[in-house]
Structures are given as structure tokens and as C-alpha cells.
Design a protein around this motif. Structure first.
Motif, PDB file in Angstrom:
ATOM      1  N   PHE A  74     -42.872 118.580  -8.069  1.00 19.93           N
ATOM      2  CA  PHE A  74     -42.117 117.388  -7.711  1.00 19.93           C
ATOM      3  C   PHE A  74     -41.029 117.183  -8.762  1.00 19.93           C
ATOM      4  O   PHE A  74     -41.327 117.004  -9.942  1.00 19.93           O
ATOM      5  N   PHE A  75     -39.772 117.217  -8.338  1.00 22.59           N
ATOM      6  CA  PHE A  75     -38.650 117.060  -9.263  1.00 22.59           C
ATOM      7  C   PHE A  75     -38.231 115.596  -9.324  1.00 22.59           C
ATOM      8  O   PHE A  75     -38.284 114.875  -8.323  1.00 22.59           O
ATOM      9  N   LEU A  76     -37.798 115.181 -10.518  1.00 18.33           N
ATOM     10  CA  LEU A  76     -37.357 113.807 -10.723  1.00 18.33           C
ATOM     11  C   LEU A  76     -35.908 113.823 -11.212  1.00 18.33           C
ATOM     12  O   LEU A  76     -35.509 114.688 -12.006  1.00 18.33           O
ATOM     13  N   GLU A  77     -35.128 112.849 -10.748  1.00 17.00           N
ATOM     14  CA  GLU A  77     -33.732 112.721 -11.151  1.00 17.00           C
ATOM     15  C   GLU A  77     -33.508 111.374 -11.818  1.00 17.00           C
ATOM     16  O   GLU A  77     -34.137 110.382 -11.451  1.00 17.00           O
TER      17      GLU A  77
ATOM     18  N   GLY B  69     -32.508 106.652 -18.667  1.00 18.34           N
ATOM     19  CA  GLY B  69     -33.770 107.229 -19.113  1.00 18.34           C
ATOM     20  C   GLY B  69     -34.888 107.032 -18.106  1.00 18.34           C
ATOM     21  O   GLY B  69     -36.047 107.337 -18.391  1.00 18.34           O
ATOM     22  N   ILE B  70     -34.551 106.544 -16.905  1.00 17.34           N
ATOM     23  CA  ILE B  70     -35.531 106.335 -15.837  1.00 17.34           C
ATOM     24  C   ILE B  70     -35.364 107.458 -14.816  1.00 17.34           C
ATOM     25  O   ILE B  70     -34.280 107.644 -14.248  1.00 17.34           O
ATOM     26  N   TYR B  71     -36.433 108.203 -14.602  1.00 19.76           N
ATOM     27  CA  TYR B  71     -36.400 109.354 -13.707  1.00 19.76           C
ATOM     28  C   TYR B  71     -37.330 109.097 -12.522  1.00 19.76           C
ATOM     29  O   TYR B  71     -38.471 108.671 -12.704  1.00 19.76           O
TER      30      TYR B  71
ATOM     31  N   LEU C  79     -48.536 107.089  -1.680  1.00 22.55           N
ATOM     32  CA  LEU C  79     -47.317 107.739  -1.222  1.00 22.55           C
ATOM     33  C   LEU C  79     -46.137 106.823  -1.528  1.00 22.55           C
ATOM     34  O   LEU C  79     -45.944 105.797  -0.871  1.00 22.55           O
ATOM     35  N   LYS C  80     -45.355 107.191  -2.535  1.00 22.05           N
ATOM     36  CA  LYS C  80     -44.244 106.355  -2.964  1.00 22.05           C
ATOM     37  C   LYS C  80     -43.333 107.155  -3.885  1.00 22.05           C
ATOM     38  O   LYS C  80     -43.635 108.295  -4.256  1.00 22.05           O
ATOM     39  N   ILE C  81     -42.211 106.555  -4.248  1.00 18.75           N
ATOM     40  CA  ILE C  81     -41.350 107.125  -5.279  1.00 18.75           C
ATOM     41  C   ILE C  81     -42.024 106.893  -6.639  1.00 18.75           C
ATOM     42  O   ILE C  81     -42.327 105.759  -7.001  1.00 18.75           O
ATOM     43  N   HIS C  82     -42.276 107.974  -7.374  1.00 18.43           N
ATOM     44  CA  HIS C  82     -42.912 107.852  -8.683  1.00 18.43           C
ATOM     45  C   HIS C  82     -41.852 107.903  -9.780  1.00 18.43           C
ATOM     46  O   HIS C  82     -40.812 108.546  -9.626  1.00 18.43           O
ATOM     47  N   THR C  83     -42.124 107.209 -10.877  1.00 13.25           N
ATOM     48  CA  THR C  83     -41.140 107.009 -11.939  1.00 13.25           C
ATOM     49  C   THR C  83     -41.679 107.449 -13.284  1.00 13.25           C
ATOM     50  O   THR C  83     -42.839 107.188 -13.621  1.00 13.25           O
ATOM     51  N   VAL C  84     -40.836 108.108 -14.066  1.00 11.01           N
ATOM     52  CA  VAL C  84     -41.125 108.459 -15.461  1.00 11.01           C
ATOM     53  C   VAL C  84     -39.994 107.888 -16.308  1.00 11.01           C
ATOM     54  O   VAL C  84     -38.816 108.114 -16.008  1.00 11.01           O
ATOM     55  N   THR C  85     -40.336 107.154 -17.349  1.00 15.16           N
ATOM     56  CA  THR C  85     -39.334 106.577 -18.247  1.00 15.16           C
ATOM     57  C   THR C  85     -39.394 107.286 -19.592  1.00 15.16           C
ATOM     58  O   THR C  85     -40.465 107.385 -20.205  1.00 15.16           O
TER      59      THR C  85
ATOM     60  N   ALA D  56     -32.911 105.166 -24.826  1.00 20.83           N
ATOM     61  CA  ALA D  56     -33.254 105.983 -23.668  1.00 20.83           C
ATOM     62  C   ALA D  56     -32.923 107.449 -23.920  1.00 20.83           C
ATOM     63  O   ALA D  56     -31.982 107.773 -24.649  1.00 20.83           O
ATOM     64  N   VAL D  57     -33.690 108.347 -23.322  1.00 20.77           N
ATOM     65  CA  VAL D  57     -33.423 109.781 -23.377  1.00 20.77           C
ATOM     66  C   VAL D  57     -32.836 110.180 -22.027  1.00 20.77           C
ATOM     67  O   VAL D  57     -33.524 110.165 -21.004  1.00 20.77           O
ATOM     68  N   SER D  58     -31.573 110.529 -22.048  1.00 20.82           N
ATOM     69  CA  SER D  58     -30.840 110.805 -20.819  1.00 20.82           C
ATOM     70  C   SER D  58     -30.615 112.296 -20.618  1.00 20.82           C
ATOM     71  O   SER D  58     -30.783 113.106 -21.534  1.00 20.82           O
ATOM     72  N   ASN D  59     -30.240 112.658 -19.400  1.00 19.59           N
ATOM     73  CA  ASN D  59     -29.877 114.031 -19.038  1.00 19.59           C
ATOM     74  C   ASN D  59     -31.010 115.031 -19.266  1.00 19.59           C
ATOM     75  O   ASN D  59     -30.770 116.197 -19.594  1.00 19.59           O
ATOM     76  N   ALA D  60     -32.237 114.600 -19.084  1.00 14.96           N
ATOM     77  CA  ALA D  60     -33.381 115.495 -19.233  1.00 14.96           C
ATOM     78  C   ALA D  60     -33.730 116.132 -17.894  1.00 14.96           C
ATOM     79  O   ALA D  60     -33.353 115.635 -16.826  1.00 14.96           O
TER      80      ALA D  60
END
Length: 208
Positions: free
Chosen positions: A41-44, A51-53, A5-11, A26-30
């Protein structure tokens, strides 16, 4: 996604020339999300332009469920703007304790530093055979083997650990008194295991 249980990250980054010394773009605004078919689960992006979501809240996955990563980007890559990948959250080794031992290795060729750290991990590796793992080594909270050619990837049948309850690991790293050592086992699928091995073979080269 993991079972923690934590904040998960996609780069998200663009691939580049293998021999390039510049940082990957980095790929931004995705638009990025992870779903198990029932929950999404939505990532921001955080911070903007990185590029880190990150998931908008702490989440965790359930072992045995299939999860899909969905990515939509603004500028097409190879004429595509939507990308997805799916994988099961597989079982992993259940660790209950570990013991660290300093060992004077006869196979280390630096005469000034022949002492290595051997870590015995106690737990249970489930049967039957067919599980694949990544082993992460942390010193004082920092991951040491953080590039793909340094990854420790194990297939339980080849590693001789299937159904076993003790697993010895030797690490050629610099440690000092007072360091805190943590080990993390990550369950991966066979395709990613084979990909890691392929990258390792390329990076290390082969004799003609």
C-alpha cells in the motif's frame, strides 16, 4: 494499519527537545509504503510539505498478519535514509453495544462539577490473556485523549477484563446534553504499551 476499510494516514515529524514549545518539524518528500509481504500500500504526502502521508485508496488489514512500514527520506538522519518497523495486526475486543450513565462521584474535588460519565461497554474480550489495548474517547467525532500522556492503555490481565463481556470506563470530561460519545479500541503490542507507560512516568514525574 487497521482492519477498517478507509484511507490510512502516517505522520512523519522530527523529534525535538522534550521541553520545547515549538511544533515538531515535518518530514516532507519521503517515500512511504506499508506491506504484508504480498500486497504493498503506497502513501502520498497530502498536502505537500505537511509530513502527512495518506494511502492512495481505501485499504484495510487482516487480523493476524504481519505488516511492515517502510520509509525512505531525502536527508539522512543519524546517517540513515531508510527506516522500517513491523508489527502484527492483533485481535481486539468485539464490541456490540454500550450504555452511558451519569454518576455523581465522591472522588471529584471540584464542588461545582462532581458528575462524571461512566460508560459500560458490552462485547467480548478474547482469551487467553496477553492482549494490549488503547482506548480512544470521541466527543462529536473529535478524539479527546489525543496526546500520549492522556492515552488510556490497558493490559487485559492487569485490567481484569480477560475473557469478560462488560467493561466499565469512567471519563473526567465535560459533556453536555446532545453530545455523541464514541469509544474505539485499538490493539497494540507489548513494546508500544511499555513505551506509553514510560512516557507517562516521565511526564508525571516521581517523588524523590
Amino acid at each position: 494499519i487497521t482492519n477498517e476499510l478507509k484511507i490510512h494516514t502516517v505522520t512523519l515529524k522530527k523529534s525535538g527537545n522534550y521541553f520545547s514549545n515549538t511544533a515538531a518539524e515535518a518530514v516532507s518528500n519521503a517515500s512511504v509504503s506499508i506491506t504484508d509481504g504480498s500486497n504493498v500500500f503506497f502513501l502520498e504526502e497530502d498536502p505537500d510539505g505537511s509530513g502527512i502521508y495518506k494511502t492512495t485508496e481505501e485499504v484495510r488489514g487482516d487480523t493476524g498478519r504481519l505488516y511492515t512500514l517502510n520509509i525512505d527520506i531525502e536527508e539522512p538522519m543519524n546517517n540513515e535514509t531508510h527506516f522500517s518497523a513491523s508489527s502484527f495486526l492483533n485481535r481486539t475486543i468485539r464490541i456490540d453495544s454500550m450504555v452511558s450513565i451519569l454518576y455523581d462521584s465522591p472522588f471529584v474535588f471540584d464542588p461545582n462539577d462532581t458528575v462524571i460519565l461512566v460508560v459500560n461497554v458490552f462485547g467480548y474480550e478474547p482469551e487467553p490473556a496477553g492482549d494490549y489495548y488503547l482506548v480512544g474517547l470521541f466527543r462529536n467525532g473529535t478524539l479527546l485523549n489525543d496526546t500520549i500522556d492522556e492515552y488510556i492503555n490497558i493490559y487485559d490481565r492487569d485490567g481484569g477484563i480477560n475473557g469478560e463481556s462488560i467493561f466499565p470506563f469512567a471519563f473526567m470530561e465535560d459533556f453536555v446534553a446532545g453530545d455523541t460519545i464514541d469509544i474505539e479500541f485499538r490493539s497494540i503490542n507489548e513494546a508500544y504499551f511499555d513505551f506509553i507507560n514510560g512516557v507517562k512516568r516521565i511526564s508525571r514525574g516521581t517523588d524523590p
